[in-house]
Design an enzyme around this catalytic site. Structure first.
Site, short mmCIF file in Angstrom:
data_model
loop_
_atom_site.label_atom_id
_atom_site.label_comp_id
_atom_site.label_asym_id
_atom_site.label_seq_id
_atom_site.Cartn_x
_atom_site.Cartn_y
_atom_site.Cartn_z
N ALA A 74 38.32 42.31 35.06
CA ALA A 74 39.01 42.82 33.66
C ALA A 74 40.44 43.61 34.11
O ALA A 74 40.34 44.29 35.11
CB ALA A 74 38.04 43.45 33.04
N GLU A 91 44.31 38.85 36.12
CA GLU A 91 43.25 39.80 36.61
C GLU A 91 42.24 39.07 37.58
O GLU A 91 41.83 39.49 38.63
CB GLU A 91 42.76 40.45 35.53
CG GLU A 91 43.40 41.50 34.85
CD GLU A 91 43.80 42.73 35.64
OE1 GLU A 91 42.98 42.98 36.61
OE2 GLU A 91 44.97 43.03 35.50
N GLU A 137 47.44 49.89 44.50
CA GLU A 137 47.37 50.67 45.50
C GLU A 137 46.22 51.76 45.50
O GLU A 137 45.62 52.15 46.64
CB GLU A 137 48.55 51.41 45.96
CG GLU A 137 48.93 52.49 44.79
CD GLU A 137 50.46 53.16 45.18
OE1 GLU A 137 50.63 54.27 44.66
OE2 GLU A 137 51.21 52.47 45.75
#
Length: 181
Positions: A74, A91, A137
């Site tokens: 999600a 996603e 990241e």
């Protein structure tokens, strides 16, 4: 009943990267009160079903709980007007490393109705096509295939508590479970 509560004022108290926190001044039953309100632009989630019927789940650390959770993929909308289905396609690939040509709407969930307006549309993905993850990241996500019955056991034993995941798995089990056993 709606007439018994009147919002007099809404004041922004904090704006973060994914939410805005307001203090509302309301007149409730003739008494002035202050209520917290959290605005969230919305999100989408996906219940990915592999060709063998297993559901691909993501395991990731959740700071608010200070532990790892097992969830369906999600994420938040990139913009308030982004169609939720587009967010769901994105996603799915970002978190699982799979994509699909077609998503099927399953259910919508308001996550915390007492003080937050976050709404999540949940979709089912089948005919998964291998791709690769595109993690942020600061994300560490492990993808795990699970049997539906084992996920239901984790829900009913209190080991899966994430609302969108509980709603998605139980809705999927009701809608498709008998056919997939």
């Amino acid at each position: 009943m709606a007439d018994s509560v009147i919002r007099l004022n809404r004041e922004l108290k904090y704006q973060g990267t994914i939410l805005k926190i307001y203090q509302d001044t309301v007149l409730a039953n003739g008494h002035e009160a202050h209520w917290d309100f959290i605005h969230h632009d919305g999100a989408a989630a996906v219940l990915p079903v592999a060709d063998d019927g297993k559901i691909l789940m993501v395991r990731q650390y959740r700071n608010a709980l200070n532990r790892e959770t097992l969830e369906i993929p999600a994420g938040k909308l990139d913009a308030p007007d982004e169609p939720k289905i587009e967010c769901a396609y994105r996603e799915l690939e970002e978190e699982t490393g799979f994509r699909t040509e077609k998503l099927e709407y399953l259910i919508s969930v308001n996550t915390t109705v007492a003080f937050c307006d976050e709404a999540i549309d949940i979709f089912v993905a089948r005919n998964l096509i291998p791709s690769h993850q595109h993690l942020d990241e600061d994300e560490v996500i492990e993808v795990e295939p699970w049997e539906l019955k084992d996920l239901l056991d984790l829900i009913y034993s209190g080991k899966i508590t994430d609302g969108k995941t509980v709603a998605a798995i139980t809705a999927y089990a009701v809608k498709y479970g008998a056919a997939e056993r």
